[in-house]
Design a protein around this motif. Sequence first.
Motif, mmCIF file in Angstrom:
data_model
loop_
_atom_site.group_PDB
_atom_site.id
_atom_site.type_symbol
_atom_site.label_atom_id
_atom_site.label_comp_id
_atom_site.label_asym_id
_atom_site.label_seq_id
_atom_site.Cartn_x
_atom_site.Cartn_y
_atom_site.Cartn_z
ATOM 1 N N TYR A 242 2.113 14.435 -19.478
ATOM 2 C CA TYR A 242 2.256 13.671 -20.715
ATOM 3 C C TYR A 242 1.194 14.084 -21.738
ATOM 4 C CZ TYR A 242 5.827 10.435 -19.027
ATOM 5 O OH TYR A 242 7.001 9.889 -18.586
ATOM 6 N N ALA A 243 -0.013 14.343 -21.251
ATOM 7 C CA ALA A 243 -1.093 14.745 -22.153
ATOM 8 C C ALA A 243 -0.761 16.051 -22.862
ATOM 9 C CB ALA A 243 -2.400 14.895 -21.377
ATOM 10 N N ILE A 244 -0.220 17.008 -22.115
ATOM 11 C CA ILE A 244 0.145 18.298 -22.711
ATOM 12 C C ILE A 244 1.181 18.102 -23.818
ATOM 13 C CG2 ILE A 244 1.293 20.505 -22.250
ATOM 14 C CD1 ILE A 244 0.027 20.406 -19.445
ATOM 15 N N MET A 245 2.175 17.249 -23.541
ATOM 16 C CA MET A 245 3.219 17.005 -24.540
ATOM 17 C C MET A 245 2.657 16.280 -25.757
ATOM 18 S SD MET A 245 6.977 15.348 -24.030
ATOM 19 C CE MET A 245 7.600 16.914 -23.425
ATOM 20 N N ILE A 246 1.788 15.290 -25.527
ATOM 21 C CA ILE A 246 1.215 14.530 -26.637
ATOM 22 C C ILE A 246 0.346 15.413 -27.514
ATOM 23 C CG2 ILE A 246 -0.401 12.670 -27.210
ATOM 24 C CD1 ILE A 246 0.693 11.184 -24.732
ATOM 25 N N ILE A 247 -0.420 16.312 -26.893
ATOM 26 C CA ILE A 247 -1.245 17.250 -27.656
ATOM 27 C C ILE A 247 -0.370 18.045 -28.623
ATOM 28 C CG2 ILE A 247 -2.682 19.318 -27.528
ATOM 29 C CD1 ILE A 247 -3.550 18.288 -24.717
ATOM 30 N N ASP A 248 0.738 18.565 -28.089
ATOM 31 C CA ASP A 248 1.642 19.371 -28.916
ATOM 32 C C ASP A 248 2.228 18.550 -30.055
ATOM 33 O OD1 ASP A 248 3.372 21.525 -29.696
ATOM 34 O OD2 ASP A 248 3.296 22.227 -27.633
ATOM 35 N N VAL A 249 2.624 17.322 -29.753
ATOM 36 C CA VAL A 249 3.225 16.459 -30.777
ATOM 37 C C VAL A 249 2.204 16.110 -31.856
ATOM 38 C CG1 VAL A 249 4.190 14.154 -31.186
ATOM 39 C CG2 VAL A 249 5.009 15.524 -29.264
ATOM 40 N N LEU A 250 0.950 15.877 -31.474
ATOM 41 C CA LEU A 250 -0.082 15.544 -32.455
ATOM 42 C C LEU A 250 -0.384 16.708 -33.391
ATOM 43 C CD1 LEU A 250 -2.649 13.481 -30.339
ATOM 44 C CD2 LEU A 250 -1.075 12.630 -32.091
ATOM 45 N N LEU A 251 -0.314 17.923 -32.871
ATOM 46 C CA LEU A 251 -0.625 19.100 -33.690
ATOM 47 C C LEU A 251 0.579 19.578 -34.503
ATOM 48 C CD1 LEU A 251 -2.734 21.237 -31.172
ATOM 49 C CD2 LEU A 251 -3.580 19.827 -33.039
ATOM 50 N N ALA A 252 1.784 19.218 -34.047
ATOM 51 C CA ALA A 252 2.997 19.781 -34.635
ATOM 52 C C ALA A 252 3.188 19.517 -36.126
ATOM 53 C CB ALA A 252 4.223 19.291 -33.864
ATOM 54 N N PRO A 253 2.868 18.317 -36.669
ATOM 55 C CA PRO A 253 3.137 18.099 -38.100
ATOM 56 C C PRO A 253 2.393 19.054 -39.015
ATOM 57 C CG PRO A 253 2.695 16.015 -36.995
ATOM 58 C CD PRO A 253 2.346 17.107 -36.031
ATOM 59 N N PHE A 254 1.277 19.607 -38.526
ATOM 60 C CA PHE A 254 0.435 20.444 -39.380
ATOM 61 C C PHE A 254 0.385 21.891 -38.906
ATOM 62 C CE2 PHE A 254 -1.322 16.198 -38.606
ATOM 63 C CZ PHE A 254 -1.039 15.613 -39.827
ATOM 64 N N THR A 255 1.200 22.237 -37.901
ATOM 65 C CA THR A 255 1.171 23.591 -37.362
ATOM 66 C C THR A 255 2.585 24.124 -37.276
ATOM 67 O OG1 THR A 255 -0.610 22.745 -35.958
ATOM 68 C CG2 THR A 255 0.080 25.004 -35.579
ATOM 69 N N PRO A 256 3.087 24.731 -38.346
ATOM 70 C CA PRO A 256 4.489 25.140 -38.386
ATOM 71 C C PRO A 256 4.824 26.315 -37.485
ATOM 72 C CG PRO A 256 3.349 25.929 -40.322
ATOM 73 C CD PRO A 256 2.372 25.053 -39.592
ATOM 74 N N SER A 257 3.811 26.958 -36.943
ATOM 75 C CA SER A 257 4.058 28.035 -35.990
ATOM 76 C C SER A 257 3.877 27.472 -34.589
ATOM 77 C CB SER A 257 3.097 29.202 -36.219
ATOM 78 O OG SER A 257 3.165 30.104 -35.137
ATOM 79 N N ASN A 258 4.985 27.308 -33.850
ATOM 80 C CA ASN A 258 4.833 26.802 -32.492
ATOM 81 C C ASN A 258 4.126 27.816 -31.596
ATOM 82 O OD1 ASN A 258 6.940 28.624 -32.265
ATOM 83 N ND2 ASN A 258 8.456 27.116 -31.610
ATOM 84 N N THR A 259 4.191 29.084 -31.970
ATOM 85 C CA THR A 259 3.441 30.093 -31.225
ATOM 86 C C THR A 259 1.943 29.896 -31.418
ATOM 87 O OG1 THR A 259 5.254 31.675 -31.489
ATOM 88 C CG2 THR A 259 3.108 32.563 -30.853
ATOM 89 N N ALA A 260 1.541 29.639 -32.669
ATOM 90 C CA ALA A 260 0.122 29.394 -32.940
ATOM 91 C C ALA A 260 -0.340 28.103 -32.282
ATOM 92 C CB ALA A 260 -0.119 29.335 -34.448
ATOM 93 N N ARG A 261 0.518 27.084 -32.328
ATOM 94 C CA ARG A 261 0.152 25.769 -31.797
ATOM 95 C C ARG A 261 0.051 25.791 -30.273
ATOM 96 N NH1 ARG A 261 4.121 23.302 -33.834
ATOM 97 N NH2 ARG A 261 5.536 23.014 -32.100
ATOM 98 N N THR A 262 1.140 26.191 -29.626
ATOM 99 C CA THR A 262 1.175 26.151 -28.163
ATOM 100 C C THR A 262 0.523 27.386 -27.550
ATOM 101 O OG1 THR A 262 3.251 24.924 -28.329
ATOM 102 C CG2 THR A 262 2.682 25.824 -26.186
#
Length: 488
Positions: free
Chosen positions: A144-164
Motif C-alpha cells: 500500500y505504501a508503494i502505491m500511495i507514494i506513486d499516487v502522491l507524486l503523480a499529480p506533479f510528475t507527468p512522466s511515469n517513468t521519471a516518477r516510478t
Amino acid sequence: MCALKNSNLWKSLAPFIVMGLIFLLPAPEGMPPQAWRYFAVFLGMVTGMILEPIPATAISFIAVTICIIGADYLLFNAQELADPAFGSGKEALKWGLAGFSNTTVWLVFGAFIFALGYEVTGLGRRLALILVKFMGRRTLTLGYAIMIIDVLLAPFTPSNTARTGGIIFPIIKNLPSLFRSFPNDPSSRRIGGYLMWMMVVGTSLSSSMFMTGAAPNTLGVEFVNKIAGVQISWLHWFLAFLPAGLILLVITPWLAYIFYKPEVTHSAEVSGWAGGELKKLGGLTHKEIILICLVLLSLCLWIFGTHIINATVVCLLAVSLMLALRIVPWKDITGYSSAWNTLISLATLVTMANGLTRSGFIDWFSGAMSAHLAGLSASATIIILVLVFYFAHYLFASLSAHTATMLPVILAIGKGMPGVPMGQLSLLLLFSIGLMGCLTPYATGPGIVIYGSGYIKSRDFWRLGAIFGVIFISILLLVGWPILALWN
C-alpha cells in the motif's frame, strides 16, 4: 554484428516502405485525395515510432516537416488551393507550429519541472522513505505504501517513468536484499517479486487517476477536445475517475498479495532501514519547505481557481517562482532533456493528430465506420470501442504512440455513431490509457525498468498483466461508467 546492422537498416526503411505502399494504393471511395496521402505519412510516422530506428520524438518532428513541405498535396483541398488569397506556404507553417502554442503541452512541461524540483531538493525521496518507515512492518502495508507514494507524486510528475523509475524504484530496489531476496534467483519470490509488481500496478493506477499523471493523458485530452468537442479540466478528470480509482486503490495491493503472494509477510527491518535513511537526510531543508508550499499553492489553484487562472498559467507561475527562489537552477532546467523532449514530442503529435482532421480524414473515417457499426446500441458501441482501444496495447511499446495512433480513430468512430454520449466515451478511453500500462513488460517505461530488475519472471509478468488488466478495465466499466452516466 551484420545481423544487427541489417535489423537497424530495415527499421529505418520500414516507415518509408509503409508510406510508399499507402501512396500507391488508390484512395477509398469518398475519401479526399489529400486525406489519403496525409494518412500515408501518418502511418509511416506511427511505424517509425513503434520500431524506433531513431528516437520517437525525432520521427514525429520529421513527419511534421514533411507535411509542411508537401502541404499542397497532404493538407489542403482543391478549393482552398484555387483561392488566390489562400497562401498555402504560410498556412502550412502556421499549422505545423500550432502544437507549440498549445496550452496543454506547456502544462506538461511545467509539471516536468515540478518533478525536477522533487529530485533536486530530495523531497521525493524523503516522502517515499517516510511512508516506508511507517507502513513497512508488514509486506501488505508496504505494498500500500508503494502505491500511495506513486499516487502522491503523480499529480506533479507527468512522466511515469521519471516518477516510478526515477524516484520510487531506486528506493524500493534496496528492500528485497534485506530479506535475502535477490534478482534472477528463486529467492526473488520471497518479497522482491511482490514489491516490484506493486510498482507496476501502482504506476498504472496513478497514471490514470490524474490528468497530469502521465504525458499521454494530456495528449489524449487534446484529441478529445479537437475531435469530440469535449473539454476536460484537471478537476473534472480527477472527480470522474475517483470512484473507480478509490476502489482500485483499496483492492489492488490485496489482490497482488493474493495472486503473487510473497513468502515474507512480516518484518521490522524495512521500517528500520527507512528510519536510518531518514536520519541521514536530516530535517527539512528550506528548499524542500518552499517546494512544498509551491506544490500546495499549485494544487489549490488547479482545484479551486479554474475560473480565475488557467491551469497552464499556474504551472508557469510555479516554475517562475522555483527559479526566482533558486529551488531549481536554470542550468538544470535547460539540461533536463526529458522535459524538452516531451514538449517537442507532444507538440508534434498534437499537430499530426490535428492534421487528420485538417485533411478531411477524420470526417470520412467516422462516416464510413458509422455505416459498418449501424444497428448497435450506444452502450454496446462504447464497450466495443473501449475494449478494442485498451487491449490493442499489446501491440504497442509506448503509451504515447498508442494514444497518438488509436485514440483519434476510436473517437472518430464514436463520433460518427448516432446516440453515443461522447463525454462518457471520451473519459472512459482517457482513463484506460494509464491502466493498460500493466498489460505487458514493455507496455510502459516503468514496466521495462522493473522487468529488467530480474525479480519478476517473464511468464509471471504476462500472467499478472492479463489478470490485472482484466480487473482494471472491468472496474472502470462496471463502476466508473455508471457513475459517469449519472453525472452527465
